[in-house]
Design a protein around this motif. Sequence first.
Motif, mmCIF file in Angstrom:
data_model
loop_
_atom_site.group_PDB
_atom_site.id
_atom_site.type_symbol
_atom_site.label_atom_id
_atom_site.label_comp_id
_atom_site.label_asym_id
_atom_site.label_seq_id
_atom_site.Cartn_x
_atom_site.Cartn_y
_atom_site.Cartn_z
ATOM 1 N N ASN A 191 -7.465 1.401 -6.103
ATOM 2 C CA ASN A 191 -8.175 1.751 -4.855
ATOM 3 C C ASN A 191 -9.349 0.812 -4.616
ATOM 4 O OD1 ASN A 191 -6.436 3.811 -4.104
ATOM 5 N ND2 ASN A 191 -7.642 5.398 -5.095
ATOM 6 N N GLN A 192 -10.043 0.467 -5.687
ATOM 7 C CA GLN A 192 -11.161 -0.468 -5.558
ATOM 8 C C GLN A 192 -10.657 -1.845 -5.139
ATOM 9 O OE1 GLN A 192 -13.414 -0.852 -9.160
ATOM 10 N NE2 GLN A 192 -14.950 -2.189 -8.241
ATOM 11 N N LEU A 240 -9.522 1.020 -0.719
ATOM 12 C CA LEU A 240 -9.079 2.323 -0.186
ATOM 13 C C LEU A 240 -10.079 3.417 -0.516
ATOM 14 C CD1 LEU A 240 -5.306 2.169 -1.193
ATOM 15 C CD2 LEU A 240 -6.318 1.672 1.025
ATOM 16 N N PHE A 258 1.397 6.650 -7.005
ATOM 17 C CA PHE A 258 0.399 7.659 -7.390
ATOM 18 C C PHE A 258 0.983 9.069 -7.318
ATOM 19 C CE2 PHE A 258 -3.274 4.744 -5.893
ATOM 20 C CZ PHE A 258 -3.298 4.100 -7.102
ATOM 21 N N VAL A 309 0.845 -1.209 0.000
ATOM 22 C CA VAL A 309 0.000 0.000 0.000
ATOM 23 C C VAL A 309 0.876 1.253 0.000
ATOM 24 C CG1 VAL A 309 -1.734 1.312 1.296
ATOM 25 C CG2 VAL A 309 -1.980 -1.161 1.034
ATOM 26 N N GLN A 340 0.927 4.257 -2.882
ATOM 27 C CA GLN A 340 0.777 5.692 -2.608
ATOM 28 C C GLN A 340 1.936 6.483 -3.224
ATOM 29 O OE1 GLN A 340 -2.018 6.888 -1.552
ATOM 30 N NE2 GLN A 340 -2.815 4.848 -1.151
ATOM 31 N N GLU A 356 -5.630 4.445 -10.814
ATOM 32 C CA GLU A 356 -5.850 4.807 -9.412
ATOM 33 C C GLU A 356 -7.207 4.290 -8.930
ATOM 34 O OE1 GLU A 356 -5.048 8.792 -6.747
ATOM 35 O OE2 GLU A 356 -4.592 8.834 -8.880
ATOM 36 N N GLN A 357 -8.242 4.479 -9.722
ATOM 37 C CA GLN A 357 -9.580 3.995 -9.346
ATOM 38 C C GLN A 357 -9.591 2.481 -9.206
ATOM 39 O OE1 GLN A 357 -11.854 5.631 -12.580
ATOM 40 N NE2 GLN A 357 -12.341 7.523 -11.480
#
Length: 125
Positions: A120-121, A125, A41, A34, A38, A116-117
Amino acid sequence: MTENPNNNMNAQLNEIINDEQFDDMRDLLEEEFVDLIQVYFTDSQQRIADLRSAQQKDDNANGYEIAHALKGASANLGATQLMHLSGQLQEACRERLISDKAELIEAVAVALQRVEQEINQRLGL
């Protein structure tokens, strides 16, 4: 019946995340995954801002380096579409065409949003 290589390539170009590559990286890094995401991103968003700046300045050398770094980082996570678009931009810079590639840079930015979507899914997150 054999698969059409063009169909396979088109499927890869539309693939946001390669499941196998993503899962391998998650398994390898475990708890640090994780944090890596980050950093990816944050770095990628900065790289896109830097690509926009390089495009405005017609700075092919810097654009090439940025696109190359984005391509490699995306490949590590299995961000297939973003990797391919970054590779196209890298080639355009090699051909000294960054000044004509604002649309491609925006396609890279959109691809990053999709990555990113999707991530995160997957990670909740």
